[in-house]
Write a protein that holds these residues in place. Structure first.
Motif, PDB file in Angstrom:
ATOM      1  N   ALA A 172      51.584  42.275  35.063  1.00 24.73           N
ATOM      2  CA  ALA A 172      51.214  43.122  36.234  1.00 24.73           C
ATOM      3  C   ALA A 172      49.992  43.669  36.211  1.00 24.73           C
ATOM      4  O   ALA A 172      49.928  44.513  37.080  1.00 24.73           O
ATOM      5  N   LEU A 173      49.240  43.646  35.177  1.00 22.28           N
ATOM      6  CA  LEU A 173      47.973  44.151  35.101  1.00 22.28           C
ATOM      7  C   LEU A 173      47.100  44.000  36.731  1.00 22.28           C
ATOM      8  O   LEU A 173      47.166  43.057  36.989  1.00 22.28           O
ATOM      9  N   ALA A 174      46.856  45.273  36.872  1.00 19.14           N
ATOM     10  CA  ALA A 174      46.143  45.158  38.246  1.00 19.14           C
ATOM     11  C   ALA A 174      44.670  46.159  38.178  1.00 19.14           C
ATOM     12  O   ALA A 174      44.445  46.789  37.371  1.00 19.14           O
ATOM     13  N   GLY A 175      43.891  46.069  39.231  1.00 17.41           N
ATOM     14  CA  GLY A 175      42.797  46.714  39.469  1.00 17.41           C
ATOM     15  C   GLY A 175      41.697  46.542  38.491  1.00 17.41           C
ATOM     16  O   GLY A 175      41.505  45.406  37.928  1.00 17.41           O
ATOM     17  N   GLY A 176      41.160  47.904  37.911  1.00 20.98           N
ATOM     18  CA  GLY A 176      40.281  47.552  36.756  1.00 20.98           C
ATOM     19  C   GLY A 176      40.711  47.035  35.405  1.00 20.98           C
ATOM     20  O   GLY A 176      39.712  46.534  34.977  1.00 20.98           O
ATOM     21  N   ALA A 177      41.966  47.175  35.420  1.00 16.99           N
ATOM     22  CA  ALA A 177      42.527  46.324  33.941  1.00 16.99           C
ATOM     23  C   ALA A 177      42.501  45.094  34.107  1.00 16.99           C
ATOM     24  O   ALA A 177      41.988  44.444  33.196  1.00 16.99           O
ATOM     25  N   ARG A 178      42.792  44.567  35.155  1.00 13.07           N
ATOM     26  CA  ARG A 178      42.826  43.148  35.588  1.00 13.07           C
ATOM     27  C   ARG A 178      41.352  42.620  35.353  1.00 13.07           C
ATOM     28  O   ARG A 178      40.980  41.478  34.876  1.00 13.07           O
ATOM     29  N   ALA A 179      40.534  43.244  36.023  1.00 13.39           N
ATOM     30  CA  ALA A 179      39.140  42.769  36.298  1.00 13.39           C
ATOM     31  C   ALA A 179      38.547  42.837  34.765  1.00 13.39           C
ATOM     32  O   ALA A 179      37.699  41.895  34.190  1.00 13.39           O
ATOM     33  N   ARG A 180      38.851  43.893  33.895  1.00 11.62           N
ATOM     34  CA  ARG A 180      38.494  44.057  32.556  1.00 11.62           C
ATOM     35  C   ARG A 180      38.785  42.741  31.794  1.00 11.62           C
ATOM     36  O   ARG A 180      38.212  42.015  31.020  1.00 11.62           O
ATOM     37  N   GLU A 188      39.774  39.659  32.973  1.00  7.14           N
ATOM     38  CA  GLU A 188      39.068  38.523  33.473  1.00  7.14           C
ATOM     39  C   GLU A 188      37.706  38.474  33.006  1.00  7.14           C
ATOM     40  O   GLU A 188      37.322  37.479  32.687  1.00  7.14           O
ATOM     41  N   ASP A 189      37.007  39.667  33.095  1.00  7.15           N
ATOM     42  CA  ASP A 189      35.589  39.623  32.469  1.00  7.15           C
ATOM     43  C   ASP A 189      35.618  38.963  31.052  1.00  7.15           C
ATOM     44  O   ASP A 189      34.770  38.276  30.845  1.00  7.15           O
ATOM     45  N   LEU A 190      36.407  39.575  30.208  1.00  9.02           N
ATOM     46  CA  LEU A 190      36.645  39.004  28.962  1.00  9.02           C
ATOM     47  C   LEU A 190      36.928  37.550  28.810  1.00  9.02           C
ATOM     48  O   LEU A 190      36.437  36.800  28.059  1.00  9.02           O
ATOM     49  N   GLU A 191      37.818  36.995  29.647  1.00  8.98           N
ATOM     50  CA  GLU A 191      38.088  35.680  29.877  1.00  8.98           C
ATOM     51  C   GLU A 191      36.960  34.916  30.199  1.00  8.98           C
ATOM     52  O   GLU A 191      36.810  33.716  29.538  1.00  8.98           O
ATOM     53  N   ASP A 192      36.012  35.327  30.966  1.00 12.27           N
ATOM     54  CA  ASP A 192      34.791  34.678  31.410  1.00 12.27           C
ATOM     55  C   ASP A 192      33.909  34.738  30.360  1.00 12.27           C
ATOM     56  O   ASP A 192      33.387  33.348  29.936  1.00 12.27           O
ATOM     57  N   ARG A 193      33.726  35.526  29.256  1.00 14.01           N
ATOM     58  CA  ARG A 193      32.964  35.517  28.459  1.00 14.01           C
ATOM     59  C   ARG A 193      33.495  34.610  27.395  1.00 14.01           C
ATOM     60  O   ARG A 193      32.634  33.957  26.761  1.00 14.01           O
ATOM     61  N   LEU A 194      34.705  34.349  27.111  1.00 16.56           N
ATOM     62  CA  LEU A 194      35.178  33.661  26.206  1.00 16.56           C
ATOM     63  C   LEU A 194      35.105  32.184  26.833  1.00 16.56           C
ATOM     64  O   LEU A 194      34.494  31.585  26.018  1.00 16.56           O
TER      65      LEU A 194
END
Lengths: 200, 386
Positions: free
Chosen positions: B278-286, B288-294
């Protein structure tokens, strides 16, 4: 086995860290053991006799869950103590790195003469300096403490790179800095999502 | 390439991913007691590791998936395999018997007879752990500065010195040791050492994490080395032997190491998604950012591995992808501890283990500082950036 040899310098370093942590508990709470808001107590085996060893601590720290969380004032006092311990630990790790690099030679040159190395040392020192200034600001808040902790964690990772694989040896600088990270995660992380949830 | 495509590699990935699940199941046990790997030698993942880089003709049962046979001579297939096993559990994978880096060194430098002897021994019925001994206490992994000596004695040599931070050395039967026969870069040799030889001593070094790698210290007290144990001694010029072998082995293996790191990063981020759906907001964005980098570093790593298979070894890009992956592993684990909330490092044993393991990658196969020098050279030569 996750146990330290009691006579090794590494074990002595871990024992010193555990002793310093116990002293933080003493200064924050007359009972000598502060329980986190999440119900965890982390201290030396002399303080926490039940529970389990903190993984990766070589038996230097124990963690037990189930106690009554300390009140806000004690939590805050202990948080300040933990940041002080983290700062002191990182300072010792940095000094140790400089001393170690001063004894090492590569291609005929002292490793401290390498600009990459000098830059890394300076980065850690700058982070320590900033942390000192931030700690002196009035009206400390949980999120400010958390930010200081996070900055010290990042600076610690930079400092450990100066040790190469030596920073990964159990009981050495990597272990004590890892333990500061575990303590921060346990005691300092604010419960509520904060303004920097998206920060790295 | 986002993921290498084609039936052959898809079949490999699918098979190895399944084998990796069993490594996940034993990961915490291996972390507590690395020698427990001895109880799990029947796992398919162990078979895969034992056969990695050994030519299929030496093996009774080489890795076959459907119509395809794999020997991991392809850097890309090797990388995909190790990534999936590491997704299961990195420490357990590294605790496995098999050639690992020593096999790459023997393949790169050994003559036909040496390779045959090595592969025969590795393919035997008993599991054989191996090591790759380059790093030294005083000089790190600077191959040109190593101090372990190979001194002539009669019709052979004596090997004397110390190696440190060498995976599995205290448990190995066989390994490659880099040493100095003469001054200068052309005086470096790689020798095949039997750990039963008199004068060979090794002991484990306790570590913060990655305990399955069983990182060890080696002391060599005048170990007897026959001429035929010096890799390529009779088949290669000095300029094509020891030092070039160390460099070629490291460059061939770095995408494999980056694959190891990518596997761990995937495990960390998937664990956060599973535990905190249920991560949302800034936590979810963080996250997703790491997943993109990965995804980005994984793609880059496949490209580097494929280029090596095509004979294009780009030292700067090899160094760059290893460094990016190692730094991402630290970011992923730090973020995971944050996103999982207060006390997560004590409450969640898998997270704690991944958090400790991730710190090993900074120094494995060359520190970030050393890799940056290679990237810098690539910038100067205009080869690093497109």
């Amino acid at each position: 086995m996750d146990t330290a040899t009691t006579t090794s310098p590494a074990a002595a370093g871990l024992r010193d860290f555990a002793t310093a942590l116990d002293a933080c508990h003493d200064r924050a709470a007359s009972g000598g053991l502060v329980v986190s808001r999440g119900g965890w107590a982390v201290a030396s085996p002399a303080r926490v006799t039940a529970g389990a060893q903190v993984p990766g601590s070589s038996g230097a720290l124990m963690a037990e869950r189930g106690g009554t969380p300390a009140g806000d004032r004690r939590q805050e006092a202990f948080a300040d103590e933990l940041i002080g311990l983290h700062r002191q630990t990182l300072r010792e790790v940095l000094d140790g790195a400089v001393a170690r690099l001063d004894r090492r030679v590569s291609e005929g040159a002292n490793l401290l003469n390498r600009q990459l190395v000098q830059g890394a040392v300076a980065d850690v020192a700058l982070a320590l300096s900033e942390a000192d200034d931030l700690r002196e600001l009035p009206m400390s808040t949980p999120w400010r403490r958390w930010r200081i902790h996070r900055d010290l964690v990042n600076a610690g990772r930079t400092a450990l790179k100066l040790y190469g694989a030596g920073g990964f040896v159990a009981g050495g600088p990597g272990t004590v800095l890892y333990l500061t990270e575990v303590l921060g995660n346990t005691y300092l992380r604010p419960e509520q999502p904060g303004p920097e949830a998206g920060d790295d | 390439m986002t993921e290498p495509t084609g039936e052959r590699i898809a079949a490999l990935r699918s098979y190895v991913r399944e084998a990796g699940r069993e490594l996940r199941a034993i990961g915490l046990e291996i972390d507590r007691d690395p020698e427990a790997i001895d109880r799990w030698l029947g796992l398919p993942a162990v078979d895969i590791m034992r056969g990695c880089t050994i030519p299929a003709e030496y093996l009774d049962s080489p890795l076959r998936v459907g119509a395809y046979t794999y020997d991991m001579s392809s850097c890309l297939e090797h990388t995909v395999t190790i990534e999936e096993l590491s997704y299961g559990d990195t420490g357990s994978m590294l605790a496995c018997p098999g050639p690992l880096m020593s096999g790459v060194a023997v393949s790169a430098l050994g003559d036909d007879k040496q390779r045959h002897h090595y592969y025969e021994r590795m393919a035997g019925p008993e599991p054989v752990w191996t090591f790759f001994g380059l790093t030294e206490p005083a000089k790190g992994s600077a191959a040109t500065e190593l101090e372990t000596t190979l001194v002539p004695e009669g019709d052979g040599f004596r090997l004397t010195g110390e190696k440190r931070y060498v995976g599995n050395a205290a448990y190995a039967r066989l390994g490659v040791v880099f040493c100095r026969r003469a001054p200068g870069p052309l005086g470096i040799e790689a020798v095949l050492v039997d750990t039963q030889a008199p004068g060979f001593h090794a002991e484990p070094i306790p570590t913060v994490g990655m305990r399955g790698a069983r990182i060890s210290a080696i002391r060599l007290d005048g170990v007897r080395v026959e001429r035929e144990h010096i890799l390529g001694y009779d088949s290669l010029k000095p300029s094509r032997r020891g030092l070039i072998g160390a460099i070629r082995t490291l460059q061939r293996f770095r995408p494999v190491l980056a694959g190891t790191i990518v596997g761990l990063c995937r495990a960390v981020l998937d664990h956060v998604r599973e535990q905190r759906p249920a991560l949302a907001g800034g936590a979810r964005a963080r996250l997703e950012d790491l997943e993109d980098r990965l995804t980005a570093v994984r793609r880059q790593n496949y490209e580097v591995a494929a280029a090596i298979d095509a004979g294009r070894v780009r030292a700067d890009r090899v160094a760059g992808v290893k460094t990016r992956a190692a730094e991402l592993a630290e970011r992923c684990t730090l973020a995971a501890a944050d996103l999982m909330g207060p006390g997560a490092l004590l409450e969640d044993p898998l997270l704690n283990k991944l958090y400790r393991d991730a710190r090993a990658f900074e120094f494995m196969e060359g520190t970030g500082h050393i890799q940056r020098l290679a990237v810098f050279q690539g910038v100067l030569k205009r080869t690093f950036l497109n």
